[in-house]
Design a protein around this motif. Structure first.
Motif, PDB file in Angstrom:
ATOM      1  N   GLU A  84       0.776  -1.364   0.022  1.00 58.80           N
ATOM      2  CA  GLU A  84      -0.016   0.052   0.077  1.00 58.80           C
ATOM      3  C   GLU A  84       0.927   1.198  -0.152  1.00 58.80           C
ATOM      4  O   GLU A  84       0.781   2.222  -0.771  1.00 58.80           O
ATOM      5  N   VAL A  85       1.773   1.329   0.876  1.00 53.91           N
ATOM      6  CA  VAL A  85       2.665   2.508   1.041  1.00 53.91           C
ATOM      7  C   VAL A  85       3.529   2.685  -0.207  1.00 53.91           C
ATOM      8  O   VAL A  85       3.612   3.780  -0.758  1.00 53.91           O
ATOM      9  N   ILE A 128       8.476  15.521   4.172  1.00 49.51           N
ATOM     10  CA  ILE A 128       7.783  15.824   5.380  1.00 49.51           C
ATOM     11  C   ILE A 128       6.130  15.743   4.828  1.00 49.51           C
ATOM     12  O   ILE A 128       5.554  15.078   5.587  1.00 49.51           O
ATOM     13  N   ARG A 129       5.963  16.022   3.646  1.00 55.77           N
ATOM     14  CA  ARG A 129       4.883  15.788   3.178  1.00 55.77           C
ATOM     15  C   ARG A 129       4.217  14.340   2.936  1.00 55.77           C
ATOM     16  O   ARG A 129       3.314  13.843   3.124  1.00 55.77           O
ATOM     17  N   LEU A 130       5.467  13.676   2.481  1.00 56.31           N
ATOM     18  CA  LEU A 130       5.157  12.324   2.152  1.00 56.31           C
ATOM     19  C   LEU A 130       5.033  11.466   3.212  1.00 56.31           C
ATOM     20  O   LEU A 130       4.309  10.428   3.355  1.00 56.31           O
ATOM     21  N   ALA A 131       5.748  11.671   4.469  1.00 56.41           N
ATOM     22  CA  ALA A 131       6.013  11.308   5.647  1.00 56.41           C
ATOM     23  C   ALA A 131       4.427  11.355   6.218  1.00 56.41           C
ATOM     24  O   ALA A 131       3.635  10.419   6.785  1.00 56.41           O
ATOM     25  N   GLU A 132       3.715  12.624   6.179  1.00 53.81           N
ATOM     26  CA  GLU A 132       2.302  12.886   6.645  1.00 53.81           C
ATOM     27  C   GLU A 132       1.345  11.935   5.805  1.00 53.81           C
ATOM     28  O   GLU A 132       0.515  11.367   6.317  1.00 53.81           O
ATOM     29  N   LEU A 133       1.584  12.012   4.495  1.00 58.77           N
ATOM     30  CA  LEU A 133       0.731  11.147   3.574  1.00 58.77           C
ATOM     31  C   LEU A 133       0.621   9.807   3.828  1.00 58.77           C
ATOM     32  O   LEU A 133      -0.363   9.297   3.943  1.00 58.77           O
ATOM     33  N   THR A 134       1.772   9.070   4.073  1.00 60.72           N
ATOM     34  CA  THR A 134       1.839   7.661   4.322  1.00 60.72           C
ATOM     35  C   THR A 134       1.723   7.322   5.725  1.00 60.72           C
ATOM     36  O   THR A 134       1.205   6.428   5.949  1.00 60.72           O
ATOM     37  N   GLY A 135       1.876   8.154   6.598  1.00 60.89           N
ATOM     38  CA  GLY A 135       1.973   7.931   8.032  1.00 60.89           C
ATOM     39  C   GLY A 135       2.993   7.343   8.416  1.00 60.89           C
ATOM     40  O   GLY A 135       3.000   6.732   9.495  1.00 60.89           O
ATOM     41  N   ILE A 136       4.100   7.123   7.654  1.00 63.64           N
ATOM     42  CA  ILE A 136       5.182   6.414   8.087  1.00 63.64           C
ATOM     43  C   ILE A 136       6.356   7.539   8.559  1.00 63.64           C
ATOM     44  O   ILE A 136       6.883   8.616   7.965  1.00 63.64           O
ATOM     45  N   ASP A 137       6.394   7.465  10.063  1.00 59.90           N
ATOM     46  CA  ASP A 137       7.503   8.616  10.507  1.00 59.90           C
ATOM     47  C   ASP A 137       8.906   7.973  10.867  1.00 59.90           C
ATOM     48  O   ASP A 137       9.826   8.760  11.305  1.00 59.90           O
TER      49      ASP A 137
ATOM     50  N   ARG B 138      10.812  -5.618  -5.058  1.00 59.07           N
ATOM     51  CA  ARG B 138       9.738  -5.338  -5.855  1.00 59.07           C
ATOM     52  C   ARG B 138       9.915  -3.904  -6.334  1.00 59.07           C
ATOM     53  O   ARG B 138      10.563  -3.148  -5.642  1.00 59.07           O
ATOM     54  N   ILE B 139       9.461  -3.552  -7.551  1.00 58.42           N
ATOM     55  CA  ILE B 139       9.629  -2.378  -7.976  1.00 58.42           C
ATOM     56  C   ILE B 139       8.324  -1.745  -7.873  1.00 58.42           C
ATOM     57  O   ILE B 139       7.359  -2.205  -8.692  1.00 58.42           O
ATOM     58  N   PHE B 140       8.051  -0.648  -7.357  1.00 61.61           N
ATOM     59  CA  PHE B 140       6.836  -0.006  -7.231  1.00 61.61           C
ATOM     60  C   PHE B 140       6.663   1.267  -8.405  1.00 61.61           C
ATOM     61  O   PHE B 140       5.897   1.776  -8.881  1.00 61.61           O
ATOM     62  N   LYS B 141       8.008   1.794  -8.532  1.00 66.73           N
ATOM     63  CA  LYS B 141       8.000   2.848  -9.640  1.00 66.73           C
ATOM     64  C   LYS B 141       9.428   3.022 -10.195  1.00 66.73           C
ATOM     65  O   LYS B 141      10.354   2.792  -9.395  1.00 66.73           O
ATOM     66  N   LEU B 142       9.629   3.099 -11.578  1.00 66.82           N
ATOM     67  CA  LEU B 142      10.745   3.269 -12.132  1.00 66.82           C
ATOM     68  C   LEU B 142      10.748   4.545 -13.377  1.00 66.82           C
ATOM     69  O   LEU B 142       9.994   3.827 -14.410  1.00 66.82           O
ATOM     70  N   ARG B 143      10.916   5.487 -13.144  1.00 68.08           N
ATOM     71  CA  ARG B 143      10.844   6.434 -14.385  1.00 68.08           C
ATOM     72  C   ARG B 143      12.025   7.375 -14.072  1.00 68.08           C
ATOM     73  O   ARG B 143      12.407   8.006 -13.446  1.00 68.08           O
TER      74      ARG B 143
END
Lengths: 160, 151
Positions: A84-85, A128-137, B138-143
């Protein structure tokens, strides 16, 4: 592995020298290996159709072209959330590469991403935005101090 | 970089057409002549803004394996270690990063054993091992393409 015949390999090796900037570039490459232009183009198109060539790409110099805020960010994601992440990060236009890699006790991260922004400060804000988006700190920014090498892979026909 | 340069780079990043006159085709898409496409690209290359036009291959489909590894190198030995690492043609990228594991390199070699041989050789010759091996699972993205900064 997809089978390439000897002539496919000739084409692969030839293309690696780069597409010349001339009106009929494939004719120039074909001539270099004694193949006719039509066959060279057919084989190249076929290599692309088979996914062996991902793209006939333009390699730009990122620094000069304005992408100065590149950061490798590694994330520690709970096993159940990796897919998912990973998919969520992959959807972000700021991210060019995203992989799952093995976790090591010395380096306990399992999702690796390359984040791009116009400058280093913007890249940090984006992370920082990505950390908030994913909830992975639990993550680390592995900022590049210096480029030590950058080259193109060389592919050669395997020896018989 | 002018507006035409940016549009040209963006158009090519989707892929150069594979046909006898690819630059004429690109020009048609952009409303310029083949000659204009070629002279813009030559100029971009002369100014060091682009490197070259070449195919991006899928390494695994050519029987190659790619991996990533990192090494903990004392600061005063970074240059020396980098020289040893970079001597290996299978090492395509190498970066000094802000971390205890500070030297990170990517490898492309003909098969898993060949990749391992490169890493083992680097460990032995630098004396900085063991390296952490980080092949992807696993590859999630490769661009490899990015939006061009138009400023």
């Amino acid at each position: 592995m997809t089978e390439l015949d000897v002539k496919d390999w000739l084409v692969v090796e030839s293309l690696q020298s780069g597409i010349p900037l001339t009106d009929r570039p494939y004719a120039v490459l074909a001539e270099g290996i004694g193949m006719d232009e039509g066959e060279f183009i057919r084989r190249t198109a076929d290599l692309e159709a088979r996914g062996i060539i991902r793209r006939m790409g333009l390699r730009i110099r990122h620094h000069q072209a304005g992408v100065k805020g590149n950061i490798m960010v590694v994330w520690r994601v709970p096993e159940a959330r990796i897919e998912e992440v990973g998919q969520l990060l992959a959807k972000q236009s700021s991210i060019s590469h995203c992989y799952e890699r093995p976790m090591h006790p010395e380096l306990p991260y399992n999702v690796y991403s390359m984040v791009h922004a116009p400058d280093p400060e913007a890249a940090r804000v984006e992370v920082i935005r990505l950390a908030e988006l994913t909830g992975i700190d639990d993550y680390k920014m592995l900022t590049t101090v210096r480029e030590l090498k950058k080259s193109t892979p060389v592919y050669q026909r395997p020896e018989e | 970089m002018n507006d035409l340069d940016s549009r040209l780079i963006e158009a090519i990043q989707d892929g150069l057409p594979i046909e006898a006159r690819p630059f004429r085709q690109l020009g048609l898409e952009l409303g310029i002549t083949e000659q204009e496409v070629l002279s813009s690209l030559s100029s971009l290359r002369r100014r060091g803004l682009i490197r070259d036009l070449s195919p991006v291959f899928a390494p695994r489909k050519l029987g190659y394996t790619t991996s990533l590894a990192c090494l903990k190198v004392p600061e005063e030995r970074v240059d020396e270690a980098a020289e040893i690492i970079n001597e290996h043609i299978e090492v395509t990228h190498n970066y000094l990063r802000e971390h205890e594991y500070n030297v990170w390199f990517a490898i492309v070699a003909p098969g898993d054993d060949a990749v391992e041989q490169v890493i083992a050789s680097i460990e032995e010759r630098t004396g900085c091992g063991p390296a952490l091996r980080l092949p992807y699972k696993r590859i999630f993205k490769l661009r490899a393409v990015f939006g061009v900064d138009r400023r």
